[in-house]
Design an enzyme around this catalytic site. Structure first.
Site, PDB file in Angstrom:
ATOM      1  N   LYS A   1      19.270 -46.983 112.230  1.00  0.00           N
ATOM      2  CA  LYS A   1      18.916 -45.897 113.141  1.00  0.00           C
ATOM      3  C   LYS A   1      17.573 -46.189 113.793  1.00  0.00           C
ATOM      4  O   LYS A   1      16.770 -46.969 113.264  1.00  0.00           O
ATOM      5  CB  LYS A   1      18.878 -44.550 112.405  1.00  0.00           C
ATOM      6  CG  LYS A   1      17.832 -44.431 111.315  1.00  0.00           C
ATOM      7  CD  LYS A   1      17.960 -43.099 110.577  1.00  0.00           C
ATOM      8  CE  LYS A   1      16.941 -42.969 109.470  1.00  0.00           C
ATOM      9  NZ  LYS A   1      15.554 -42.839 109.935  1.00  0.00           N
TER      10      LYS A   1
ATOM     11  N   SER B   1      17.605 -34.934 109.527  1.00  0.00           N
ATOM     12  CA  SER B   1      19.006 -35.135 109.158  1.00  0.00           C
ATOM     13  C   SER B   1      19.627 -33.862 108.598  1.00  0.00           C
ATOM     14  O   SER B   1      20.795 -33.553 108.859  1.00  0.00           O
ATOM     15  CB  SER B   1      19.116 -36.269 108.134  1.00  0.00           C
ATOM     16  OG  SER B   1      18.593 -37.473 108.655  1.00  0.00           O
TER      17      SER B   1
ATOM     18  N   GLY C   1      10.149 -35.657 107.884  1.00  0.00           N
ATOM     19  CA  GLY C   1      10.613 -36.407 109.039  1.00  0.00           C
ATOM     20  C   GLY C   1      12.112 -36.632 109.024  1.00  0.00           C
ATOM     21  O   GLY C   1      12.889 -35.785 109.472  1.00  0.00           O
ATOM     22  N   CYS C   2      12.519 -37.799 108.521  1.00  0.00           N
ATOM     23  CA  CYS C   2      13.928 -38.181 108.593  1.00  0.00           C
ATOM     24  C   CYS C   2      14.817 -37.315 107.719  1.00  0.00           C
ATOM     25  O   CYS C   2      15.974 -37.064 108.068  1.00  0.00           O
ATOM     26  CB  CYS C   2      14.074 -39.652 108.231  1.00  0.00           C
ATOM     27  SG  CYS C   2      13.180 -40.734 109.376  1.00  0.00           S
ATOM     28  N   VAL C   3      14.304 -36.853 106.580  1.00  0.00           N
ATOM     29  CA  VAL C   3      15.098 -35.958 105.738  1.00  0.00           C
ATOM     30  C   VAL C   3      15.329 -34.640 106.470  1.00  0.00           C
ATOM     31  O   VAL C   3      16.463 -34.181 106.631  1.00  0.00           O
ATOM     32  CB  VAL C   3      14.422 -35.732 104.375  1.00  0.00           C
ATOM     33  CG1 VAL C   3      15.086 -34.586 103.615  1.00  0.00           C
ATOM     34  CG2 VAL C   3      14.469 -37.007 103.549  1.00  0.00           C
TER      35      VAL C   3
END
Length: 226
Positions: free
Chosen positions: A135, A172, A167-169
């Site tokens: 990603k 998502s 952030g990414c957690v």
């Protein structure tokens, strides 16, 4: 029960959320999938070290707190392996010059990570038949075929682990919720370089988008699925 955010989010603020009806459980479905997001050496270092030492190796490392989370991710991973449930690895792939964009403007250190930093942490590394999803942006859904894979797998519940919590957690989890999946975040199987940001984002996700619990309780709940 003490929650990670209790020392940061005031009792009055928590009461306000409760009064508005936030924070209810959506429960688990019957077909869970596990996301292990960005658990690479660049986010934890090649061994457990205090934060200020860890960033000498990789400036993007969260230090030993990440290694604590890795141990909990391993417990979840063992269960998923034993049950034959799907495991997917959204991860940041090595950056090329054309990947710079606004991300490089905000965090230029991300453009110079050594090759070792992109390797998966051995304790929770992927195996054959696991799904690998490179990603370029925070959400594991943005610009990837993740939703398509989950639909094909028949997944109805996504267990989100990895980093960073803020952030990414979080990105998502919000997108997974928007796709109408049941979201579960084991609070000690995600990590962040900021304890405050970690706690506040867990509170917000628990209030609006996901069931948030510790790994022990998550394993117990998952084991109860027929």
């Amino acid at each position: 029960m003490t929650r990670p955010w209790d020392k940061i989010i005031s009792e009055e603020e928590q009461r306000a959320y409760n009064a508005a009806g936030f924070g209810r459980s959506s429960g688990l479905g019957r077909r869970p999938a596990l996301l292990i997001i960005d658990v690479q050496y660049r986010t934890v270092g090649t061994r457990p070290m205090p934060f200020w030492r860890a960033i000498e190796e990789f400036p993007t490392s969260c230090g030993e707190i990440g290694w604590t989370a890795v141990g909990n991710i391993a417990k979840l991973l063992d269960l998923f392996r034993a049950r034959g449930w799907p495991v997917l690895y959204p991860y940041v792939s090595p950056k090329e010059a054309y990947d710079a964009g606004r991300l490089a403007d905000k965090v230029p250190a991300l453009m110079g990570v050594a090759a070792k930093g992109y390797e998966f942490v051995a304790e929770v590394a992927p195996r054959d038949k696991d799904v690998l999803l490179p990603k370029k942006h925070p959400s594991a859904f943005f610009g990837t075929p993740l939703a398509s894979y989950l639909i094909d797998l028949g997944a109805d519940t996504i267990v989100v682990t990895g980093c960073t919590t803020s952030g990414c957690v979080r990105g998502s989890v919000v997108d997974g919720f928007a796709y109408n999946f049941r979201m579960l975040v084991p609070e000690d199987a995600v990590y962040d370089r900021s304890a405050t940001s970690h706690a506040v984002n867990l509170f917000d996700m628990a209030s609006k988008y996901a069931d948030v619990m510790n790994t022990e309780d998550a394993v117990t709940a998952l084991k109860a699925i027929d």
